[in-house]
Design a protein around this motif. Structure first.
Motif, PDB file in Angstrom:
ATOM      1  N   HIS A 140     -94.255 -32.020 -17.987  1.00 11.30           N
ATOM      2  CA  HIS A 140     -93.997 -31.598 -19.372  1.00 11.30           C
ATOM      3  C   HIS A 140     -95.261 -30.994 -19.968  1.00 11.30           C
ATOM      4  CE1 HIS A 140     -92.368 -31.553 -23.435  1.00 11.30           C
ATOM      5  NE2 HIS A 140     -93.466 -32.153 -23.857  1.00 11.30           N
ATOM      6  N   SER A 151     -96.161 -28.990 -23.768  1.00 11.45           N
ATOM      7  CA  SER A 151     -95.688 -28.424 -25.029  1.00 11.45           C
ATOM      8  C   SER A 151     -96.865 -28.249 -25.969  1.00 11.45           C
ATOM      9  CB  SER A 151     -94.612 -29.325 -25.658  1.00 11.45           C
ATOM     10  OG  SER A 151     -95.147 -30.612 -25.950  1.00 11.45           O
ATOM     11  N   ARG A 206     -94.665 -30.779 -31.546  1.00 16.63           N
ATOM     12  CA  ARG A 206     -93.487 -31.642 -31.468  1.00 16.63           C
ATOM     13  C   ARG A 206     -92.269 -30.876 -30.962  1.00 16.63           C
ATOM     14  NH1 ARG A 206     -92.702 -34.100 -37.294  1.00 16.63           N
ATOM     15  NH2 ARG A 206     -90.783 -34.812 -36.263  1.00 16.63           N
ATOM     16  N   ASP A 207     -91.382 -31.593 -30.312  1.00 21.08           N
ATOM     17  CA  ASP A 207     -90.117 -31.008 -29.876  1.00 21.08           C
ATOM     18  C   ASP A 207     -89.105 -31.051 -31.019  1.00 21.08           C
ATOM     19  OD1 ASP A 207     -91.188 -30.582 -27.411  1.00 21.08           O
ATOM     20  OD2 ASP A 207     -90.209 -32.283 -26.448  1.00 21.08           O
ATOM     21  N   ILE A 232     -85.181 -26.904 -28.272  1.00 20.86           N
ATOM     22  CA  ILE A 232     -86.391 -26.230 -27.805  1.00 20.86           C
ATOM     23  C   ILE A 232     -86.438 -26.234 -26.279  1.00 20.86           C
ATOM     24  CG2 ILE A 232     -87.841 -28.305 -27.819  1.00 20.86           C
ATOM     25  CD1 ILE A 232     -90.150 -26.524 -28.778  1.00 20.86           C
ATOM     26  N   ASN A 271     -89.175 -25.742 -23.187  1.00 23.96           N
ATOM     27  CA  ASN A 271     -90.557 -25.605 -22.731  1.00 23.96           C
ATOM     28  C   ASN A 271     -90.524 -25.096 -21.285  1.00 23.96           C
ATOM     29  OD1 ASN A 271     -91.850 -26.738 -25.116  1.00 23.96           O
ATOM     30  ND2 ASN A 271     -90.996 -28.699 -24.447  1.00 23.96           N
ATOM     31  N   ASP A 289     -91.873 -27.012 -18.071  1.00 22.17           N
ATOM     32  CA  ASP A 289     -91.382 -28.350 -17.721  1.00 22.17           C
ATOM     33  C   ASP A 289     -90.697 -28.318 -16.356  1.00 22.17           C
ATOM     34  OD1 ASP A 289     -92.345 -29.074 -20.137  1.00 22.17           O
ATOM     35  OD2 ASP A 289     -90.439 -29.737 -20.984  1.00 22.17           O
ATOM     36  N   VAL A 331     -98.066 -18.339 -27.334  1.00 23.23           N
ATOM     37  CA  VAL A 331     -97.620 -19.398 -28.239  1.00 23.23           C
ATOM     38  C   VAL A 331     -97.152 -18.787 -29.562  1.00 23.23           C
ATOM     39  CG1 VAL A 331     -98.262 -21.531 -29.410  1.00 23.23           C
ATOM     40  CG2 VAL A 331     -99.261 -20.996 -27.179  1.00 23.23           C
ATOM     41  N   THR A 380     -94.297 -26.778 -35.523  1.00 23.55           N
ATOM     42  CA  THR A 380     -94.593 -26.890 -34.099  1.00 23.55           C
ATOM     43  C   THR A 380     -94.786 -25.497 -33.508  1.00 23.55           C
ATOM     44  OG1 THR A 380     -93.793 -27.838 -32.005  1.00 23.55           O
ATOM     45  CG2 THR A 380     -92.134 -26.947 -33.513  1.00 23.55           C
ATOM     46  N   ASN A 381     -94.649 -25.384 -32.197  1.00 22.76           N
ATOM     47  CA  ASN A 381     -94.798 -24.100 -31.514  1.00 22.76           C
ATOM     48  C   ASN A 381     -93.846 -24.040 -30.335  1.00 22.76           C
ATOM     49  OD1 ASN A 381     -97.559 -23.032 -32.765  1.00 22.76           O
ATOM     50  ND2 ASN A 381     -97.882 -25.165 -32.258  1.00 22.76           N
ATOM     51  N   GLN A 382     -93.366 -22.850 -30.054  1.00 22.67           N
ATOM     52  CA  GLN A 382     -92.659 -22.584 -28.809  1.00 22.67           C
ATOM     53  C   GLN A 382     -93.441 -21.513 -28.059  1.00 22.67           C
ATOM     54  OE1 GLN A 382     -88.747 -20.748 -29.423  1.00 22.67           O
ATOM     55  NE2 GLN A 382     -89.290 -20.384 -31.564  1.00 22.67           N
ATOM     56  N   TYR A 387    -103.857 -19.615 -22.958  1.00 15.39           N
ATOM     57  CA  TYR A 387    -102.919 -19.414 -24.053  1.00 15.39           C
ATOM     58  C   TYR A 387    -103.541 -18.593 -25.180  1.00 15.39           C
ATOM     59  CZ  TYR A 387    -105.543 -23.197 -26.306  1.00 15.39           C
ATOM     60  OH  TYR A 387    -106.542 -23.965 -26.843  1.00 15.39           O
TER      61      TYR A 387
END
Length: 217
Positions: free
Chosen positions: A84, A86, A89-90, A94, A96, A99, A118, A133-135, A161
């Motif tokens: 995992h 990320s 927070r999830d 979402i 990732n 993963d 990001v 958060t971020n994806q 990133y």
């Protein structure tokens, strides 16, 4: 047989000393059997016995909102599994993309790079809670990184990133009963329309067939 020494007038008496000298020089440590200290200590045999072992790394990091990277350079063979990863927070739905990534290094001195983009994301829940958060999206690249052969880079796993200047805002909403009722009526009306069309098609087809049969008789 070669006995490696540092050029700072300090001899490498152990295999660890030789490896440290290689690390300071930025060289890839590839052929321990050609080094007297490593051969004497059975370094290759120890590595062979430990080839199926690994390290588990987990935790949380706070990073600045600038272009940067994470790296892991534990061994010559960079077989790795990312359970995992990320950037925050999830939230529901979402994805990732790293993963479950399972990569087997086909040979020593491999360099694996993951270029991550990001995207800052704000997720607003129905109860009013706001999740900041971020994806991210990712592109992977791998190559051989043996400086003794003139290759660029170092063996390892690198996650590089950078943040996008854009932000995504997602809002969680429940449909009202009137919206649900309207949707049901639209579905029922569509079913009746299609059924009427099929009924009309069958009726006119039957009439046409009956007329042809009468003419032939």
């Amino acid at each position: 047989m070669v006995r490696w020494c540092l050029c700072f007038c300090r001899c490498c008496n152990t295999c660890d000393d030789v490896r440290e000298a290689y690390r300071r020089r930025g060289w890839a440590f590839k052929n321990p059997d050609t080094i007297e200290q490593c051969k004497r200590e059975g370094f290759s045999q120890k590595m062979q016995e430990q080839k199926n072992e690994g390290c588990q790394v987990y935790g949380f990091l706070e990073v600045n909102k600038v272009r940067d990277g994470l790296c892991c350079e534990p061994a010559a063979y960079m077989t790795h599994y990312i359970k995992h990863l990320s950037f925050g927070r999830d939230y529901p739905g979402i994805v990732n993309p790293l993963d479950g990534t399972d990569v087997t290094a086909q040979q020593a001195s491999m360099m694996f790079q993951y270029f991550v983009k990001v995207v800052p994301t704000v997720y607003m829940k129905v109860d009013g809670e706001v999740v900041r958060t971020n994806q991210f999206s990712v592109t992977g690249h791998e190559k051989i990184a043996n400086r003794l052969l003139g290759d660029q880079g170092l063996p390892g796993v690198f996650v590089l990133y950078e943040l996008s200047p854009m932000m995504v805002k997602l809002t969680e909403k429940h449909r009202s009963f009137t919206h649900f009722l309207t949707g049901v009526c639209a579905i029922v009306g569509g079913i009746f329309t299609v059924a009427g069309f099929i009924d009309s098609l069958i009726y006119h087809s039957a009439r046409a067939i009956q007329k042809k049969l009468r003419k032939t008789t």
